[in-house]
Design an enzyme around this catalytic site. Sequence first.
Site, mmCIF file in Angstrom:
data_model
loop_
_atom_site.group_PDB
_atom_site.id
_atom_site.type_symbol
_atom_site.label_atom_id
_atom_site.label_comp_id
_atom_site.label_asym_id
_atom_site.label_seq_id
_atom_site.Cartn_x
_atom_site.Cartn_y
_atom_site.Cartn_z
ATOM 1 N N PHE A 210 15.785 41.926 51.442
ATOM 2 C CA PHE A 210 15.512 40.753 50.822
ATOM 3 C C PHE A 210 14.111 40.307 50.933
ATOM 4 C CE2 PHE A 210 14.743 36.184 51.376
ATOM 5 C CZ PHE A 210 15.735 35.676 50.486
ATOM 6 N N ASP A 318 6.898 44.189 53.908
ATOM 7 C CA ASP A 318 7.342 42.858 53.621
ATOM 8 C C ASP A 318 7.425 42.504 55.150
ATOM 9 O OD1 ASP A 318 8.539 40.360 53.753
ATOM 10 O OD2 ASP A 318 9.638 40.817 52.023
ATOM 11 N N LYS A 349 6.418 32.754 56.712
ATOM 12 C CA LYS A 349 6.996 32.283 57.793
ATOM 13 C C LYS A 349 6.351 31.608 59.204
ATOM 14 C CE LYS A 349 11.683 33.535 56.562
ATOM 15 N NZ LYS A 349 12.453 32.595 56.375
ATOM 16 N N THR A 374 -2.693 27.691 40.047
ATOM 17 C CA THR A 374 -3.518 26.531 40.506
ATOM 18 C C THR A 374 -4.095 26.570 41.848
ATOM 19 O OG1 THR A 374 -2.489 25.086 38.819
ATOM 20 C CG2 THR A 374 -3.556 23.938 40.414
#
Length: 494
Positions: A210, A318, A349, A374
């Site tokens: 994931f 990850d 997280k 931005t």
Amino acid sequence: MLRASVQKSLRQTYKLSTRFSSSVAAQYFPEEPISPQLVTSSIPGPKSQAYNDELGNVFDNRATYFVVDYVKSLGNYISDADGNKLLDVYCQIASIPLGYNNPALIEAAKSDDMLYALIDRPALACFPSTNYAQILQEGILAAAPPSMTKVWTALSGSDANETAYKAAFMYQHAHKRGSLDFTSEELSSVMNNEAPGASDMVILSFDRGFHGRLFGSLSTTRSKAIHKLDIPAFPWPKAPFPSLKYPLQDFIKENHDEEIGCLQEFERIIVEDYEPHKIAAIIVEPVQSEGGDNHASSFFFQGLRDITLKHDILMIVDEVQTGVAASGKFWAHEHWNLTTPPDMVTFSKKFQAAGFYFSNPELQPNQPYRQFNTWCGDPSKAIIARSIYQEITKHNLVEKTAQVGDYLYDGLKQIINKYPGKVLNLRGEKYGTFIAWDCYDAEVRNNILLECRKRGVNIGACGDVAIRLRPTLTFEAKHADILLQVLEDSFKAV
């Protein structure tokens, strides 16, 4: 119930193996509840249901567990709208590092740095603040994985992964071009989303992984069909991730053979299914969290690294969910002791900020505005991350999380072994509090989760049948004792 003699033995082992001078949780939260406090007969209670019904008129609330009173939540306890206080070992899907309403984070939130970061939020790539380098150096960069010296800040875990993918594609194409500039054909074709300007390279991920829910990250997510249905996806490859058998010591040969088979198939995909240099990067989690808390050994991850180096493929780790001390290391991939570090490490997280670390300056594109949006992250989140890092260091929370994880794992092992028909495959030994186990089936799993909530513990699931633990870094033996008791009572009740 967990026998008093067993609990005493665990406690004695814990005290011998730890250097706790005092309870960090007590220092932070002197008024933290000593146990769950339940005031309604069911959770969610009537106030929580009413708030959720109101919310449902304007916001998709169908995944709501219960509505939270964050003002009254404290430390390791989450308070719902009805006043129930639950021991929280799910913690906003692994995103609360130091407990609810931590005083150090409150002070950071009240600082002048935070005030101006919030009200004058800068477009960082164009108008960075005078203190942004210092904020990064004192926090996010101070916590960088070994050998990593640079960071690109982002808005979320999905964004962190997608910007890492962009860095990988730009890096690989820059190497193909060498000293040449963009061709006129590239410049024109890319405006039609066509090659050669638009890349035909791919990111390889792993089955059950994931990596987020944006378009690029979703194309590498493989955990649940419901995440991906109806969304256009890039035709990117996946490789098998090991399915280990537990307990590990009983299946040494079988698990080793499984990992060798996965490595062989990984390299076969690279060599046979794709032309050289077509795979820009791979992305892999140290533990496949959403996909079921699936582990692999250091041998497997070293094998991945060796193969990526052999074929000039970048390796992205990850650490969105595994990072920031929960595994008993600040970064979970430190458990691997790789001979060559990964190329990029993504985070979010528990750091309350997001981005990816790297060291190779060539992973930063030569031209401006290519890695750009931005905000390019958020100084307010970097300020919180700085405070989180400083508190982790000040209180030695990496080592303490490793120690309480050992204590918790030993207690879980004794309980789970008593209910082999309901729960099995305990995993996460010597991995801090990053612990999980499987249930006999999804129905048993869901009933256990409900039983835990009825007894005042908020706990979460992952994969098809797994239950995962994601407590704060201030979770201690006293909290573990409560959790162990509730789990045993819940296993018995199902």
